[in-house]
Design a protein around this motif. Structure first.
Motif, PDB file in Angstrom:
ATOM      1  N   ASN A 187       0.822  -1.212   0.000  1.00  0.00           N
ATOM      2  CA  ASN A 187       0.000   0.000   0.000  1.00  0.00           C
ATOM      3  C   ASN A 187       0.857   1.263   0.000  1.00  0.00           C
ATOM      4  O   ASN A 187       0.505   2.274  -0.624  1.00  0.00           O
ATOM      5  CB  ASN A 187      -0.937   0.010   1.216  1.00  0.00           C
ATOM      6  CG  ASN A 187      -2.018  -1.056   1.115  1.00  0.00           C
ATOM      7  OD1 ASN A 187      -2.346  -1.513   0.023  1.00  0.00           O
ATOM      8  ND2 ASN A 187      -2.556  -1.474   2.253  1.00  0.00           N
ATOM      9  N   GLN A 188       1.983   1.196   0.692  1.00  0.00           N
ATOM     10  CA  GLN A 188       2.865   2.366   0.783  1.00  0.00           C
ATOM     11  C   GLN A 188       3.768   2.532  -0.433  1.00  0.00           C
ATOM     12  O   GLN A 188       4.069   3.658  -0.845  1.00  0.00           O
ATOM     13  CB  GLN A 188       3.754   2.245   2.037  1.00  0.00           C
ATOM     14  CG  GLN A 188       3.008   2.385   3.350  1.00  0.00           C
ATOM     15  CD  GLN A 188       3.938   2.239   4.548  1.00  0.00           C
ATOM     16  OE1 GLN A 188       5.158   2.147   4.411  1.00  0.00           O
ATOM     17  NE2 GLN A 188       3.362   2.230   5.754  1.00  0.00           N
ATOM     18  N   MET A 189       4.176   1.419  -1.039  1.00  0.00           N
ATOM     19  CA  MET A 189       5.272   1.459  -2.014  1.00  0.00           C
ATOM     20  C   MET A 189       4.896   1.143  -3.459  1.00  0.00           C
ATOM     21  O   MET A 189       5.676   1.443  -4.373  1.00  0.00           O
ATOM     22  CB  MET A 189       6.371   0.478  -1.575  1.00  0.00           C
ATOM     23  CG  MET A 189       6.959   0.757  -0.211  1.00  0.00           C
ATOM     24  SD  MET A 189       7.867   2.325  -0.151  1.00  0.00           S
ATOM     25  CE  MET A 189       9.252   1.943  -1.228  1.00  0.00           C
ATOM     26  N   LYS A 190       3.735   0.529  -3.703  1.00  0.00           N
ATOM     27  CA  LYS A 190       3.473   0.022  -5.056  1.00  0.00           C
ATOM     28  C   LYS A 190       3.437   1.117  -6.122  1.00  0.00           C
ATOM     29  O   LYS A 190       3.734   0.853  -7.291  1.00  0.00           O
ATOM     30  CB  LYS A 190       2.183  -0.799  -5.088  1.00  0.00           C
ATOM     31  CG  LYS A 190       0.918  -0.041  -4.764  1.00  0.00           C
ATOM     32  CD  LYS A 190      -0.265  -1.005  -4.753  1.00  0.00           C
ATOM     33  CE  LYS A 190      -1.548  -0.303  -4.349  1.00  0.00           C
ATOM     34  NZ  LYS A 190      -2.687  -1.269  -4.280  1.00  0.00           N
ATOM     35  N   LYS A 191       3.111   2.333  -5.714  1.00  0.00           N
ATOM     36  CA  LYS A 191       3.116   3.432  -6.690  1.00  0.00           C
ATOM     37  C   LYS A 191       4.533   3.730  -7.190  1.00  0.00           C
ATOM     38  O   LYS A 191       4.717   4.355  -8.248  1.00  0.00           O
ATOM     39  CB  LYS A 191       2.484   4.693  -6.085  1.00  0.00           C
ATOM     40  CG  LYS A 191       3.197   5.257  -4.870  1.00  0.00           C
ATOM     41  CD  LYS A 191       2.480   6.473  -4.338  1.00  0.00           C
ATOM     42  CE  LYS A 191       3.162   7.062  -3.104  1.00  0.00           C
ATOM     43  NZ  LYS A 191       3.178   6.140  -1.965  1.00  0.00           N
ATOM     44  N   ASN A 192       5.530   3.276  -6.438  1.00  0.00           N
ATOM     45  CA  ASN A 192       6.923   3.495  -6.836  1.00  0.00           C
ATOM     46  C   ASN A 192       7.541   2.293  -7.548  1.00  0.00           C
ATOM     47  O   ASN A 192       8.695   2.360  -7.977  1.00  0.00           O
ATOM     48  CB  ASN A 192       7.773   3.812  -5.595  1.00  0.00           C
ATOM     49  CG  ASN A 192       7.320   5.093  -4.899  1.00  0.00           C
ATOM     50  OD1 ASN A 192       6.983   6.069  -5.557  1.00  0.00           O
ATOM     51  ND2 ASN A 192       7.301   5.082  -3.575  1.00  0.00           N
ATOM     52  N   PHE A 193       6.794   1.193  -7.656  1.00  0.00           N
ATOM     53  CA  PHE A 193       7.327   0.010  -8.336  1.00  0.00           C
ATOM     54  C   PHE A 193       7.615   0.348  -9.795  1.00  0.00           C
ATOM     55  O   PHE A 193       6.826   1.027 -10.445  1.00  0.00           O
ATOM     56  CB  PHE A 193       6.335  -1.152  -8.271  1.00  0.00           C
ATOM     57  CG  PHE A 193       6.209  -1.798  -6.914  1.00  0.00           C
ATOM     58  CD1 PHE A 193       6.998  -1.413  -5.845  1.00  0.00           C
ATOM     59  CD2 PHE A 193       5.290  -2.824  -6.702  1.00  0.00           C
ATOM     60  CE1 PHE A 193       6.877  -2.000  -4.595  1.00  0.00           C
ATOM     61  CE2 PHE A 193       5.150  -3.432  -5.466  1.00  0.00           C
ATOM     62  CZ  PHE A 193       5.946  -3.014  -4.407  1.00  0.00           C
ATOM     63  N   SER A 194       8.723  -0.178 -10.302  1.00  0.00           N
ATOM     64  CA  SER A 194       9.100   0.124 -11.690  1.00  0.00           C
ATOM     65  C   SER A 194       8.568  -0.892 -12.689  1.00  0.00           C
ATOM     66  O   SER A 194       8.834  -0.798 -13.883  1.00  0.00           O
ATOM     67  CB  SER A 194      10.627   0.209 -11.808  1.00  0.00           C
ATOM     68  OG  SER A 194      11.219  -1.003 -11.389  1.00  0.00           O
ATOM     69  N   LEU A 195       7.797  -1.888 -12.196  1.00  0.00           N
ATOM     70  CA  LEU A 195       7.136  -2.857 -13.069  1.00  0.00           C
ATOM     71  C   LEU A 195       5.680  -2.981 -12.648  1.00  0.00           C
ATOM     72  O   LEU A 195       5.336  -2.768 -11.478  1.00  0.00           O
ATOM     73  CB  LEU A 195       7.812  -4.227 -12.955  1.00  0.00           C
ATOM     74  CG  LEU A 195       9.224  -4.377 -13.520  1.00  0.00           C
ATOM     75  CD1 LEU A 195       9.786  -5.753 -13.185  1.00  0.00           C
ATOM     76  CD2 LEU A 195       9.235  -4.156 -15.026  1.00  0.00           C
ATOM     77  N   PRO A 196       4.774  -3.339 -13.599  1.00  0.00           N
ATOM     78  CA  PRO A 196       3.361  -3.485 -13.235  1.00  0.00           C
ATOM     79  C   PRO A 196       3.148  -4.635 -12.253  1.00  0.00           C
ATOM     80  O   PRO A 196       3.787  -5.686 -12.371  1.00  0.00           O
ATOM     81  CB  PRO A 196       2.671  -3.764 -14.571  1.00  0.00           C
ATOM     82  CG  PRO A 196       3.747  -4.201 -15.509  1.00  0.00           C
ATOM     83  CD  PRO A 196       4.997  -3.526 -15.039  1.00  0.00           C
TER      84      PRO A 196
END
Length: 404
Positions: free
Chosen positions: A344-353
Motif C-alpha cells: 500500500n505504501q510502495m506500489k506506486k513506486n514500483f518500476s514494473l506493473p
C-alpha cells in the motif's frame, strides 16, 4: 519500510531457509522480507514437490512477507539468466538489500572476484571457449577458466553452487545499475547437493525430498518448521501425491516419440545432434531416470538435460524463450499483513506493473507461466488435475494475517 530481498525455491521450506530468513532480516535491519520464488518448475529442471501456492504459504507462515513469482522464462535457466530475472524483480519491488546464502559467507570475496574478472573479460571468454571445444560442459568450462585465471585461494571458490549463484546476483546488480546492496549469510551444516542427513536440525532440500520419497518413511520433522510439515501433509491429503519427474515421464515420452528431429531443434536449449539421441532413448526407456542415464554425456550435465526435458514438456521454443536481462511484471503470489502494508505504501513506486491474477495481464512471459502451470497440473490424477488447472486463473494472492 525497509525491505530485504531473497531468491528462493523452497522445495520444500526447511530449517536452513528459516535460519537464512531470520539472519537476512537482522543483517539488513529490515522491516519486511520479500521473496522472489520460482514457479512450478525449478532451476535444475525439476517439477517442484508441491505447487507454487503451497510453497508460497510455507514462505508466508515462516517469515516471508511478500512472494513474487520468478517467471518460467528466468526460473528454468542457467545461473546467469536466473539471477538476472530475480534481481530485476527485487529491484523493481523496492528492496534495499539482496541477501543470499553462500558457502563463502564473505561478501568482500564476491566483490573482489567480480572486480578482478571485469578486468579479464577477453581472457576469461577465450578460456571458456577453449574448454568447451575440448568437450566439457559449460559449468565445468567456467570453473576451469576461472581457476586458470586466478590460480590462487584469495578469490571466491566458484566450484560451489551457492557461491556461483551469489556471484551472478552481484554481477546482475552491477550490470542493471541497481541500488540494492548485496549481503551474504554462510550456509549452515548441509551442502546444497547433500543427499543424506548430516546434522541434528539442518538438512538440504535434496535430502529432505529423498526422505519423503523413501519407502522407509523417514521422519523429516527435525529438519522442517511445523508449518512446512503441516502443509506437506495437507497437500498429500488433498492431491494424493507429491510431484516428481516420473509422474511426467509418459507425457515427455509421448512428446519425444511423436516429434520429428527437426521439431526438437526448435526447442530452447536443444543443440544439434541431441534430437536423435533423445528420440532413440525415449523409445527404449521404461522410466525417466533410465532415460536420463541413456542421454547423459560428458558434455551435457544432468541439470542441463533436465532443463531441456522441461522445455520439451512445455514446448518452450527458441523464438519464445528469448530472455531479456529483466522481467516485465511482478506476479504477486502472497502477502502477510506487513507485506500488504508495504504494498500500500510502495506500489506506486514500483518500476514494473503489479499483477495479482494471471488473467489480468497479457504478454509472452506470463503466457509461458500459464502453460507451465497447466503442464504441472497434468502430473496429478483426476479430479485433482482439473482443480490445479483452474487454480492458476482463480487463485488470488494468498493472505496470511499476522497477530499484532
Amino acid at each position: 519500510m525497509k525491505a530485504v530481498g531473497v531468491v528462493v525455491e523452497y522445495n520444500p521450506f526447511h530449517n536452513g531457509h528459516l535460519f537464512h530468513l531470520q539472519a537476512a532480516k537482522k543483517k539488513a535491519d529490515a522491516d519486511i522480507v520479500i521473496a522472489v520464488m520460482s514457479g512450478n518448475f525449478l532451476q535444475r529442471g525439476e517439477p517442484a514437490l508441491v505447487s507454487k501456492w503451497y510453497r508460497t504459504k510455507m514462505a508466508l507462515l515462516n517469515g516471508v512477507d511478500l512472494v513474487f513469482e520468478l517467471p518460467y522464462q528466468f526460473a528454468v535457466q542457467q545461473a546467469e539468466t536466473f539471477a538476472n530475472g530475480a534481481v530485476s524483480i527485487l529491484a523493481a519491488a523496492g528492496c534495499e538489500f539482496l541477501c543470499f546464502g553462500s558457502e563463502s559467507g564473505d561478501i568482500s570475496s564476491f566483490l573482489e572476484t567480480i572486480e578482478y574478472l571485469n578486468g579479464q573479460k577477453e581472457a576469461f571468454a577465450a578460456n571458456i571457449k577453449h574448454y568447451i571445444h575440448k568437450g566439457v560442459s559449460y559449468p565445468k568450462a567456467l570453473a576451469l577458466s576461472y581457476q586458470k585465471l586466478t590460480g590462487s585461494d584469495q578469490f571466491l571458490d566458484l566450484s560451489q553452487p551457492n557461491n556461483i549463484l551469489g556471484f551472478q546476483y552481484i554481477k546482475a546488480i552491477k550490470e542493471q545499475k541497481s541500488r540494492m546492496k548485496p549481503l551474504t549469510i554462510k550456509r549452515k551444516n548441509a551442502g546444497y547437493h547433500d543427499e543424506h542427513f548430516s546434522s541434528e536440525t539442518i538438512a538440504s532440500a535434496t535430502s529432505i525430498r529423498k526422505a519423503i520419497f523413501s519407502p522407509e518413511e523417514t521422519d523429516i520433522s527435525k529438519y522442517v518448521p511445523q508449518p512446512t510439515k503441516q502443509l506437506l501433509a495437507q497437500y498429500y491429503e488433498q492431491y494424493g501425491c507429491f510431484h516428481h519427474w516420473e509422474r511426467y515421464w509418459d507425457f515427455l515420452q509421448y512428446r519425444l516419440i511423436q516429434s520429428d528431429p527437426e521439431d526438437l531443434k526448435e526447442i530452447y536449449e536443444a543443440e544439434e545432434g541431441l534430437e536423435n539421441r533423445l528420440i532413440s532413448a525415449a523409445t527404449e526407456s521404461n522410466h525417466f531416470h533410465e532415460f536420463m542415464q541413456a542421454i547423459k554425456t560428458k558434455r551435457y550435465t544432468w541439470t542441463r538435460l533436465q532443463r531441456l526435458c522441461v522445455h520439451i514438456l512445455t514446448n518452450a521454443k527458441k523464438d519464445r524463450m528469448k530472455p531479456t536481462a529483466r522481467a516485465s511484471y511482478l506476479r504477486l503470489l502472497g502477502m502477510t499483513t506487513a507485506g500488504q502494508t508495504y504494498l500500500n505504501q510502495m506500489k506506486k513506486n514500483f518500476s514494473l506493473p503489479l499483477v495479482s491474477k494471471a488473467s489480468s495481464f497479457k504478454g509472452n512471459e506470463i503466457d509461458l507461466d500459464i502453460k507451465a502451470a497447466r503442464i504441472y497440473a497434468m502430473g496429478l490424477p483426476e479430479p485433482y488435475k482439473v482443480q490445479l488447472l483452474k487454480q492458476e486463473f482463480q487463485q488470488p494472492p494468498i493472505y496470511v494475517e499476522q497477530k499484532r
